[in-house]
Design an enzyme around this catalytic site. Structure first.
Site, PDB file in Angstrom:
ATOM      1  N   GLY A 172       0.829  -1.196   0.000  1.00  0.00           N
ATOM      2  CA  GLY A 172       0.000   0.000   0.000  1.00  0.00           C
ATOM      3  C   GLY A 172       0.866   1.248   0.000  1.00  0.00           C
ATOM      4  N   GLY A 173       0.291   2.320   0.511  1.00  0.00           N
ATOM      5  CA  GLY A 173       1.004   3.600   0.542  1.00  0.00           C
ATOM      6  C   GLY A 173       2.305   3.527   1.333  1.00  0.00           C
ATOM      7  N   GLY A 406      23.762  12.247 -29.892  1.00  0.00           N
ATOM      8  CA  GLY A 406      23.245  12.836 -28.657  1.00  0.00           C
ATOM      9  C   GLY A 406      23.728  12.088 -27.426  1.00  0.00           C
ATOM     10  N   ALA A 407      23.910  10.772 -27.588  1.00  0.00           N
ATOM     11  CA  ALA A 407      24.355   9.973 -26.443  1.00  0.00           C
ATOM     12  C   ALA A 407      25.760  10.389 -26.018  1.00  0.00           C
ATOM     13  CB  ALA A 407      24.308   8.490 -26.793  1.00  0.00           C
TER      14      ALA A 407
HETATM   15  C1  HXC Z   1      -2.961  -4.088  12.616  1.00  0.00           C
HETATM   16  C2  HXC Z   1      -1.948  -5.987  11.856  1.00  0.00           C
HETATM   17  C3  HXC Z   1      -1.770  -5.413  10.587  1.00  0.00           C
HETATM   18  C4  HXC Z   1      -2.246  -4.071  10.390  1.00  0.00           C
HETATM   19  C5  HXC Z   1      -0.956  -7.374  10.540  1.00  0.00           C
HETATM   20  N1  HXC Z   1      -1.441  -7.211  11.788  1.00  0.00           N
HETATM   21  N2  HXC Z   1      -1.155  -6.304   9.792  1.00  0.00           N
HETATM   22  N3  HXC Z   1      -2.536  -5.330  12.862  1.00  0.00           N
HETATM   23  N4  HXC Z   1      -2.823  -3.450  11.438  1.00  0.00           N
HETATM   24  N5  HXC Z   1      -2.077  -3.458   9.236  1.00  0.00           N
HETATM   25  C6  HXC Z   1      -1.397  -8.139  12.881  1.00  0.00           C
HETATM   26  C7  HXC Z   1      -2.310  -9.331  12.668  1.00  0.00           C
HETATM   27  O1  HXC Z   1      -3.593  -9.037  13.091  1.00  0.00           O
HETATM   28  C8  HXC Z   1      -1.626 -10.377  13.533  1.00  0.00           C
HETATM   29  O2  HXC Z   1      -1.992 -10.160  14.867  1.00  0.00           O
HETATM   30  C9  HXC Z   1      -0.182 -10.053  13.406  1.00  0.00           C
HETATM   31  O3  HXC Z   1      -0.117  -8.695  12.959  1.00  0.00           O
HETATM   32  C10 HXC Z   1       0.542 -10.910  12.402  1.00  0.00           C
HETATM   33  O4  HXC Z   1      -0.189 -10.920  11.213  1.00  0.00           O
HETATM   34  P1  HXC Z   1      -0.541 -12.262  10.442  1.00  0.00           P
HETATM   35  O5  HXC Z   1      -1.615 -11.927   9.495  1.00  0.00           O
HETATM   36  O6  HXC Z   1      -0.773 -13.362  11.407  1.00  0.00           O
HETATM   37  O7  HXC Z   1       0.841 -12.533   9.722  1.00  0.00           O
HETATM   38  P2  HXC Z   1       1.098 -13.136   8.271  1.00  0.00           P
HETATM   39  O8  HXC Z   1       0.247 -14.343   8.066  1.00  0.00           O
HETATM   40  O9  HXC Z   1       2.570 -13.274   8.158  1.00  0.00           O
HETATM   41  O10 HXC Z   1       0.583 -12.033   7.246  1.00  0.00           O
HETATM   42  C11 HXC Z   1       1.184 -10.777   7.219  1.00  0.00           C
HETATM   43  C12 HXC Z   1       0.368  -9.806   6.356  1.00  0.00           C
HETATM   44  C13 HXC Z   1      -1.084  -9.750   6.880  1.00  0.00           C
HETATM   45  C14 HXC Z   1       0.403 -10.292   4.908  1.00  0.00           C
HETATM   46  C15 HXC Z   1       1.057  -8.462   6.432  1.00  0.00           C
HETATM   47  O11 HXC Z   1      -1.063  -9.546   8.271  1.00  0.00           O
HETATM   48  C16 HXC Z   1      -1.879  -8.661   6.251  1.00  0.00           C
HETATM   49  O12 HXC Z   1      -2.354  -8.816   5.108  1.00  0.00           O
HETATM   50  N6  HXC Z   1      -2.062  -7.582   6.992  1.00  0.00           N
HETATM   51  C17 HXC Z   1      -2.810  -6.458   6.548  1.00  0.00           C
HETATM   52  C18 HXC Z   1      -2.048  -5.715   5.511  1.00  0.00           C
HETATM   53  C19 HXC Z   1      -2.753  -4.488   5.085  1.00  0.00           C
HETATM   54  O13 HXC Z   1      -3.745  -4.535   4.359  1.00  0.00           O
HETATM   55  N7  HXC Z   1      -2.274  -3.320   5.605  1.00  0.00           N
HETATM   56  C20 HXC Z   1      -2.799  -2.104   5.287  1.00  0.00           C
HETATM   57  C21 HXC Z   1      -2.127  -1.731   3.949  1.00  0.00           C
HETATM   58  S1  HXC Z   1      -2.574  -0.160   3.434  1.00  0.00           S
HETATM   59  P3  HXC Z   1      -2.238 -11.370  15.897  1.00  0.00           P
HETATM   60  O14 HXC Z   1      -2.555 -10.704  17.161  1.00  0.00           O
HETATM   61  O15 HXC Z   1      -3.357 -12.152  15.312  1.00  0.00           O
HETATM   62  O16 HXC Z   1      -0.951 -12.122  15.907  1.00  0.00           O
HETATM   63  C22 HXC Z   1      -1.428   0.773   4.103  1.00  0.00           C
HETATM   64  C23 HXC Z   1      -1.672   2.154   3.763  1.00  0.00           C
HETATM   65  C24 HXC Z   1      -0.540   3.000   4.152  1.00  0.00           C
HETATM   66  O17 HXC Z   1      -0.555   0.387   4.751  1.00  0.00           O
HETATM   67  C25 HXC Z   1      -0.937   4.352   3.711  1.00  0.00           C
HETATM   68  C26 HXC Z   1       0.175   5.279   3.699  1.00  0.00           C
HETATM   69  C27 HXC Z   1      -0.246   6.569   3.086  1.00  0.00           C
END
Ligand code: HXC
Length: 516
Positions: A172-173, A406-407
């Site tokens: 993502g971002g 040019g290069a």
């Molecule tokens: C809160 C999160 C989290 C998040 C993971 N966790 N991502 N908690 N916010 N963004 C937590 C999970 O709930 C879990 O907690 C622990 O971290 C480990 O995650 P798992 O899913 O068990 O690990 P894994 O299977 O290795 O998968 C990792 C992952 C997945 C692929 C990153 O967690 C995931 O898809 N997370 C969400 C990613 C996402 O969509 N993020 C937002 C992106 S947008 P527990 O307590 O169960 O262990 C973004 C915008 C930024 O970031 C903008 C900037 C301008």
């Protein structure tokens, strides 16, 4: 008799112990099973032993707008400063064992604190990224938190080197902080993308894995997002240390001198035979690069991307230099869109951080064809032209063989005010290659000839005799000397010595407008 126990010390001790555990044994175990190190193990490997000074170990978040708590000591990131071979750097290391290393308000404040201090004291910033992205429970506060980091990345750009290691998810971002930094290292198994496989599936109905979409291989070979890749965390962190050694700590300093005990006057007679006799034969420019540099040590940047141009760091006479060299062994060393973009960014980095530029030229021109034209070769080629022209660091060019059209101008020529220009006796400096030139200027004559093919050959030979030498350019003063290939190293080192005190008047302007 034992001194009575001080309860304050015991409380501190408990808090520290708790904070140092991160997400706890079970999660650390999972991290290790994935072949990844923990945030603290990574810092230990990155920094000189015992040099890490941690900030905000006890900082916690304010909690979650969804209710419940996300408070955790340290808030999922370890921050502070330490040394690499004795020189201070600032570092943050995201802890995937704590809420997936997700970034919330407090997590961001910790990163921002060390970024601000790094700029204040003039030290590099190294980010070790391993995060699930914006902390979902904190909503817009998490987005605001990213914005604060982006803002600082931009403010720090060109002031202190910024290095990112992607050591887990980066989606993502969240990708945009790393992408503003100067260099991205990616560890195999990590990935970066703006929209992940699920979104791709929903929007364009394509099945693709995270690795195929944004793995280290894709970003080092195809997109050019990653500057370096490593098989694992350990190798990655070792390479970061190596890179730091080539760089100054900030834009006011020069890179540290390192004497590799390689005599400046060392000659390499084999270079006299590097360029093959036929202009269509190829050779490997890295032979020349390794030959001239101190101790043959070269750290190539984006080695697998746009391989027709080579960029990287080495040392000459102990001083760090940035090398930009055409690679005749790949696409004949032609300049195309990716090569232009790659080299332009590298040149600008070197210019930001007082690293002299050495340009080794063997370029037949820009890549022809609709793919390149429609892909924007006009604006991308202009990036490289602009970057070299605006660079105020010492700039030395060696024309090894072809320098066409040019290069030739773009590759740090005298005409865009490079400082010193040498040519090997094998240099060919001309508006275009012999065949193309003859086809244009003798077209009618050749068509009317009884034996067009033999007239063509004759004209090509004549053109080659006239232009396939550096003499004409030397007569005009466009090159400063025709040198023996064997003495290239010494001549470059002498050139760098005389350019040590180079100063350039700057225009009174806010900033130029590089064609991005
Ligand atoms: C809160 C999160 C989290 C998040 C993971 N966790 N991502 N908690 N916010 N963004 C937590 C999970 O709930 C879990 O907690 C622990 O971290 C480990 O995650 P798992 O899913 O068990 O690990 P894994 O299977 O290795 O998968 C990792 C992952 C997945 C692929 C990153 O967690 C995931 O898809 N997370 C969400 C990613 C996402 O969509 N993020 C937002 C992106 S947008 P527990 O307590 O169960 O262990 C973004 C915008 C930024 O970031 C903008 C900037 C301008």
């Amino acid at each position: 008799m034992n001194a009575p126990e001080n309860p304050n010390l015991a409380v501190l001790n408990d808090l520290r112990t708790q904070a140092l555990q991160g997400g706890g044994e079970a999660r650390i175990e999972v991290q290790h099973r994935k072949g990844k190190l923990t945030a603290r193990e990574r810092i230990d490997l990155l920094l000189d032993e015992g040099s890490f000074e941690e900030f905000d170990l006890l900082k916690t978040g304010r909690g979650s707008v969804l209710g419940g708590t996300t408070a955790s000591l340290g808030d999922g990131v370890v921050t502070g400063h330490g040394t690499i071979d004795g020189r201070e750097v600032f570092v943050f290391s995201q802890d995937f064992t704590v809420m997936g290393g997700s970034l919330g308000e407090a997590h961001s404040q910790k990163i921002c604190k060390i970024m601000d201090m790094a700029v204040r004291v003039g030290c590099p910033i190294i980010g070790l990224n391993d995060s699930g992205g914006a902390r979902i429970q904190e909503g817009v506060d998490a987005l605001a938190a990213y914005g604060e980091i982006f803002h600082r990345n931009v403010r720090a750009s060109g002031v202190v080197p910024q290095i990112t290691c992607i050591m887990g998810p980066c989606a993502g971002g969240a990708v945009y902080s790393p992408s503003i930094t100067d260099f991205i290292f990616m560890v195999r198994g990590s990935y970066m993308f703006v929209t992940g496989p699920n979104v791709v599936k929903t929007v364009i109905h394509q099945d693709i894995s995270a690795d195929e979409l944004g793995g280290a291989s894709v970003h080092s070979v195809r997109s050019g997002v990653a500057h370096f890749t490593a098989a694992n965390d350990i190798l990655c962190l070792r390479e970061v240390r190596r890179l730091i050694n080539y760089l100054p700590s900030n834009n006011k300093q020069k890179a540290p001198l390192l004497d590799l005990r390689d005599p400046p006057e060392r000659e390499d007679p084999a270079l006299d035979y590097l360029v093959p006799p036929s202009p269509n034969q190829t050779y490997d420019m890295t032979v020349l690069i390794h030959s001239i540099l101190d101790g043959a040590e070269f750290m190539e940047v984006q080695a697998s991307f746009a391989r027709n141009i080579i960029c990287g760091f080495g040392r000459l006479g102990g001083q760090t230099v940035g090398l930009v060299a055409n690679q005749p062994a790949v696409l004949a060393g032609v300049l195309d869109n990716n090569a232009s973009i790659k080299a332009a960014r590298f040149v600008r980095f070197c210019d930001c951080f007082n690293i002299p530029l050495i340009c080794l030229v063997d370029v037949p021109g820009f890549m022809p064809g609709p793919e390149q034209e429609h892909g924007g070769i006009i604006r991308h080629g202009a990036k490289l032209l602009y970057a070299f022209t605006e660079a105020t660091v010492p700039r030395i060019t060696v024309i090894v063989r072809k320098a066409y059209g040019g290069a030739y101008l773009v590759m740090n020529s005298k005409h865009i005010h490079g400082d010193i220009h040498y040519a090997w006796p094998t240099a060919e400096i001309a508006v275009m290659g012999p065949r193309g030139a003859v086809e244009v200027i003798y077209r009618k004559e050749i068509l009317a000839a009884a034996d067009p093919e033999s007239l063509m050959k004759e004209k090509i030979e004549h053109y080659r005799r006239t232009f396939a030498s550096p003499v004409l350019a030397a007569q005009r003063g466009y090159i400063d000397d025709v040198i023996f290939p064997r003495e290239t190293r010494y001549r470059l080192i002498r050139g760098l010595q005389v350019l040590e005190g180079k100063t350039v008047d700057r225009m009174d302007r806010k900033h130029g407008n590089i064609p991005l």
